[in-house]
Design an enzyme around this catalytic site. Structure first.
Site: not given
Ligand code: BV8
Length: 247
Positions: A68, A120, A128, A147, A187
């Site tokens: 980070y 997010h 902290c 902290c 995106g």
């Molecule tokens: C939740 C902050 C309830 C941190 C992020 C098993 C256990 C626990 C949870 C889960 C589980 N299975 C599934 C889940 C839910 C889980 C999840 O979704 N997992 C995924 C991996 C399957 N979600 C969670 O845990 C969420 N909380 O559900 O709480 C819960 C709680 C406990 C148990 C069950 C449920 C919390 C999710 C938040 C995670 N934190 N970020 C950090 O950044 O360090 S997520 C992080 O990844 C980003 O913030 C962002 O959201 C995500 C990336 O996704 P995208 O933004 O789509 O980016 P990506 O690179 O994938 O795609 C980019 C796109 O842009 C591409 O399509 C590309 O083609 C396009 N692009 C490229 N260039 C351009 C463009 N488009 C336009 N113009 C351009 N020039």
């Protein structure tokens, strides 16, 4: 850039009074922030399970913090691009215009957008793990920030995998998705939940869906129109077409 998709997007935007944007990492790619899942993206250097989870931080806070710290230092050197600024302009022009973002970079606010729902958290916030202390800003806090009030570790003010989203943000995001006539999905690969489900909600309530993404995503099959290009150019191109409609 497909002219027909740009034209269709402009026609729908010109008619709409309730618009919701759902943005992901691709929104900021052309500002210089690597996406997560593109080939040279953030995850190519670190697996989410290793870094973006409370367990990872618990296991090795120093290693997680270094990742980070590197991202914060990068964010301190970049700013919003023409696509971010276009959305801020459209918020002025359209009655009900809300940006819901998965991004933690604050670039929508930096570009002038007022109505932004950040699902997010924020990279420029640390908090902290032991008390309510919080700190805003992108100063370099060193490799092992603690902290000043209670001495516990400071952590990034972001939502990790397995953590709940900020109370109220998710509800407000789904409200915006359900009431909009037009949803712009910009995106995002549509992998991360619950953010990805905003599109299903908007569609279920009758919204038209426009995807702006140079590549297909998990959400493409839900889109009525796909603008297959980068948002930095696509959004101003849609705007230019919109103005031609009005002239
Ligand atoms: C939740 C902050 C309830 C941190 C992020 C098993 C256990 C626990 C949870 C889960 C589980 N299975 C599934 C889940 C839910 C889980 C999840 O979704 N997992 C995924 C991996 C399957 N979600 C969670 O845990 C969420 N909380 O559900 O709480 C819960 C709680 C406990 C148990 C069950 C449920 C919390 C999710 C938040 C995670 N934190 N970020 C950090 O950044 O360090 S997520 C992080 O990844 C980003 O913030 C962002 O959201 C995500 C990336 O996704 P995208 O933004 O789509 O980016 P990506 O690179 O994938 O795609 C980019 C796109 O842009 C591409 O399509 C590309 O083609 C396009 N692009 C490229 N260039 C351009 C463009 N488009 C336009 N113009 C351009 N020039």
């Amino acid at each position: 850039m497909s002219d027909s998709a740009i034209r269709q997007a402009a026609v729908w935007l010109a008619r709409a009074s309730r618009v919701c944007v759902s943005s992901g990492a691709g929104m900021s790619a052309e500002s210089g922030i690597p996406t997560f899942r593109d080939k040279d993206g953030l995850w190519s250097q670190a697996r989410p399970e290793e870094m973006a989870t409370p367990e990872a931080f618990e296991r090795d806070p120093h290693k997680v913090w270094e990742w980070y710290r590197w991202r914060r230092a990068k964010l301190a050197t970049i700013g919003p691009h023409a696509g971010h600024r276009m959305l801020a302009e459209w918020e002025e022009r359209i009655d009900d215009f809300v940006v819901v973002t998965q991004n933690i970079d604050g670039l929508h606010h930096a570009a002038g957008s007022q109505k932004v729902i950040e699902l997010h958290g924020r990279l420029d916030l640390v908090r902290c793990v032991g008390c309510t202390y919080e700190q805003q800003g992108l100063d370099d806090l060193g490799p092992e920030p603690h902290c000043p009030q209670c001495g516990a570790w400071l952590r990034p003010g972001v939502v990790w995998f397995g953590e709940l989203l900020p109370p109220g943000a998710l509800e407000a995001a789904f409200d915006a998705a359900r009431r909009c006539e037009l949803l712009l999905v910009i995106g995002t690969s549509g992998v991360v939940q619950p953010a990805a489900s905003l599109v299903d909600a908007a569609k279920a309530y009758g919204a038209a869906i426009i995807e702006v993404n140079p590549n297909p995503s998990e959400l493409s099959s839900l889109a009525d129109v796909c603008v297959r290009s980068g948002c930095k150019d696509a959004l101003p191109a849609i705007d230019a077409q919109w103005r031609r409609l009005g002239s």
